[in-house]
Design a protein around this motif. Structure first.
Motif, PDB file in Angstrom:
ATOM      1  N   GLY A   1      -3.609 -54.514  50.482  1.00 48.72           N
ATOM      2  CA  GLY A   1      -2.523 -55.401  50.063  1.00 48.72           C
ATOM      3  C   GLY A   1      -1.176 -54.715  49.943  1.00 48.72           C
ATOM      4  O   GLY A   1      -0.147 -55.326  50.207  1.00 48.72           O
TER       5      GLY A   1
ATOM      6  N   VAL B   1       2.195 -56.250  51.612  1.00 51.21           N
ATOM      7  CA  VAL B   1       3.285 -56.738  50.772  1.00 51.21           C
ATOM      8  C   VAL B   1       4.597 -56.036  51.124  1.00 51.21           C
ATOM      9  O   VAL B   1       5.662 -56.641  51.122  1.00 51.21           O
ATOM     10  CB  VAL B   1       2.935 -56.536  49.275  1.00 51.21           C
TER      11      VAL B   1
ATOM     12  N   LEU C   1      -8.182 -53.577  47.443  1.00 54.78           N
ATOM     13  CA  LEU C   1      -7.062 -54.514  47.387  1.00 54.78           C
ATOM     14  C   LEU C   1      -5.720 -53.792  47.429  1.00 54.78           C
ATOM     15  O   LEU C   1      -4.782 -54.231  48.105  1.00 54.78           O
ATOM     16  CB  LEU C   1      -7.149 -55.382  46.129  1.00 54.78           C
TER      17      LEU C   1
END
Length: 52
Positions: free
Chosen positions: A15, A19, A11
């Motif tokens: 991610g 982001v 993640l």
């Protein structure tokens, strides 16, 4: 490494960059939308000045 740690690592690795890049994607879409709106406004204004 247990399954939870592996999941958290995936993640973070996937991610994190997403982001970080999201504000640039949002800004580009907003700028494109604004440019289209301004172009439409300029076209409408030009037609009004040509045909009073």
């Amino acid at each position: 490494m247990n399954a939870t740690a592996a999941y958290a690592l995936v993640l973070v690795l996937i991610g994190g960059p997403a982001v970080m890049l999201a504000p640039f994607v949002i800004a580009r879409r907003t700028a494109e939308r604004h440019a289209e709106q301004v172009a439409d406004d300029v076209t409408r204004t030009a037609h009004k000045e040509i045909r009073p």
